[in-house]
Design a protein around this motif. Structure first.
Motif, short mmCIF file in Angstrom:
data_model
loop_
_atom_site.label_atom_id
_atom_site.label_comp_id
_atom_site.label_asym_id
_atom_site.label_seq_id
_atom_site.Cartn_x
_atom_site.Cartn_y
_atom_site.Cartn_z
N ARG A 7 -11.77 6.23 -27.68
CA ARG A 7 -10.85 7.37 -27.64
C ARG A 7 -11.15 8.32 -26.46
N ASP A 8 -11.51 7.71 -25.32
CA ASP A 8 -11.76 8.46 -24.08
C ASP A 8 -10.42 8.57 -23.35
N GLU A 9 -9.72 9.66 -23.57
CA GLU A 9 -8.34 9.82 -23.07
C GLU A 9 -8.28 9.82 -21.54
N LEU A 10 -9.19 10.54 -20.90
CA LEU A 10 -9.18 10.62 -19.44
C LEU A 10 -9.37 9.25 -18.81
N ARG A 11 -10.40 8.53 -19.25
CA ARG A 11 -10.70 7.21 -18.69
C ARG A 11 -9.56 6.22 -18.96
N SER A 12 -9.06 6.20 -20.19
CA SER A 12 -8.00 5.23 -20.51
C SER A 12 -6.72 5.53 -19.73
N ALA A 13 -6.36 6.81 -19.59
CA ALA A 13 -5.16 7.16 -18.83
C ALA A 13 -5.32 6.77 -17.36
N THR A 14 -6.49 7.04 -16.79
CA THR A 14 -6.74 6.73 -15.39
C THR A 14 -6.70 5.22 -15.15
N LEU A 15 -7.34 4.45 -16.03
CA LEU A 15 -7.36 3.00 -15.86
C LEU A 15 -5.97 2.40 -16.06
N ARG A 16 -5.21 2.95 -16.99
CA ARG A 16 -3.83 2.47 -17.19
C ARG A 16 -3.01 2.66 -15.92
N LEU A 17 -3.10 3.86 -15.33
CA LEU A 17 -2.34 4.13 -14.10
C LEU A 17 -2.78 3.21 -12.97
N THR A 18 -4.06 2.96 -12.87
CA THR A 18 -4.59 2.10 -11.82
C THR A 18 -4.13 0.65 -12.01
N LEU A 19 -4.21 0.16 -13.25
CA LEU A 19 -3.75 -1.20 -13.53
C LEU A 19 -2.25 -1.34 -13.28
N THR A 20 -1.50 -0.28 -13.56
CA THR A 20 -0.06 -0.29 -13.27
C THR A 20 0.18 -0.38 -11.77
N ALA A 21 -0.61 0.36 -10.99
CA ALA A 21 -0.48 0.31 -9.53
C ALA A 21 -0.82 -1.08 -9.01
N ILE A 22 -1.81 -1.73 -9.61
CA ILE A 22 -2.20 -3.08 -9.20
C ILE A 22 -1.06 -4.06 -9.52
N THR A 23 -0.51 -3.95 -10.73
CA THR A 23 0.60 -4.83 -11.12
C THR A 23 1.80 -4.62 -10.22
N LYS A 24 2.08 -3.37 -9.90
CA LYS A 24 3.20 -3.04 -9.02
C LYS A 24 3.01 -3.69 -7.65
N GLU A 25 1.78 -3.66 -7.16
CA GLU A 25 1.45 -4.28 -5.88
C GLU A 25 1.63 -5.80 -5.96
N GLU A 26 1.26 -6.38 -7.10
CA GLU A 26 1.35 -7.83 -7.27
C GLU A 26 2.80 -8.32 -7.27
N VAL A 27 3.71 -7.53 -7.83
CA VAL A 27 5.10 -7.98 -7.92
C VAL A 27 5.97 -7.47 -6.77
N SER A 28 5.40 -6.63 -5.89
CA SER A 28 6.20 -6.17 -4.75
C SER A 28 6.29 -7.30 -3.72
N GLY A 29 7.29 -7.24 -2.89
CA GLY A 29 7.47 -8.29 -1.89
C GLY A 29 8.42 -9.36 -2.38
N THR A 30 8.41 -10.49 -1.71
CA THR A 30 9.37 -11.54 -2.02
C THR A 30 9.00 -12.35 -3.25
N SER A 31 7.70 -12.51 -3.51
CA SER A 31 7.32 -13.27 -4.70
C SER A 31 6.07 -12.65 -5.34
N ALA A 32 5.95 -12.79 -6.64
CA ALA A 32 4.79 -12.26 -7.37
C ALA A 32 3.56 -13.09 -7.01
N ARG A 33 2.42 -12.42 -6.92
CA ARG A 33 1.19 -13.12 -6.59
C ARG A 33 0.01 -12.39 -7.20
N GLU A 34 -1.10 -13.07 -7.29
CA GLU A 34 -2.34 -12.50 -7.80
C GLU A 34 -3.09 -11.84 -6.64
#
Length: 155
Positions: free
Chosen positions: A19-46
């Motif tokens: 129940r660490d709200e700060l850490r979980s919110a920060t990691l969620r936003l970061t993982l979202t940014a990573i996913t966004k980067e993965e699906v940007s461009g012409t094709s999704a990639r790892e």
């Protein structure tokens, strides 16, 4: 999945359970940014670990800049939260170079560029080409560029 991305996901799960709200919110936003980067461009990639690190570094820089803006605006509580998020993200990045270490790398690169015939302010590009691979991810670009300019001017 890359090891850094899986570590972020594991840490997110642990922070939610704790129940660490700060850490979980920060990691969620970061993982979202990573996913966004993965699906940007012409094709999704790892993303590779290096690319994930760049995303984390970009997110950490956003937090530092936001903390400064909030502090200037007199919103100290929000500034403290942004600063705490930036510190949390910095833990996932390689250790930053000290001013002395960075100065040594830049001085060496300036010497190499001058040996190759580059002189004056126009040598900036040549020096940056030498320095950037050596400091990748361990020093912010603006900090590196300022030091290069300073050493070329002193030179």
């Amino acid at each position: 999945m890359t090891s850094l991305k899986s570590k972020l996901k594991e840490d997110l799960t642990a922070s939610i359970r704790a129940r660490d709200e700060l850490r979980s919110a920060t990691l969620r936003l970061t993982l979202t940014a990573i996913t966004k980067e993965e699906v940007s461009g012409t094709s999704a990639r790892e993303l590779s670990d290096d690319e994930v690190q760049k995303v984390i570094a970009r997110e950490a820089k956003k937090r530092r800049e936001a903390a400064e803006a909030f502090a200037l605006g007199g919103r100290t509580e929000q500034a403290e939260r942004e600063k705490a998020e930036g510190v949390l993200l910095d833990a996932y990045l390689p250790k930053q170079l000290s001013d002395d270490e960075l100065g040594d790398i830049v001085a060496q690169a300036v010497g190499e560029a001058r040996a190759a015939g580059a002189e004056g302010p126009r040598a900036m590009g040549a020096v940056m080409k030498i320095v950037n691979p050596k400091v990748a991810g361990r020093a912010e670009g603006g900090r590196v560029a300022a030091l290069v300019k300073q050493q070329l001017a002193a030179g």
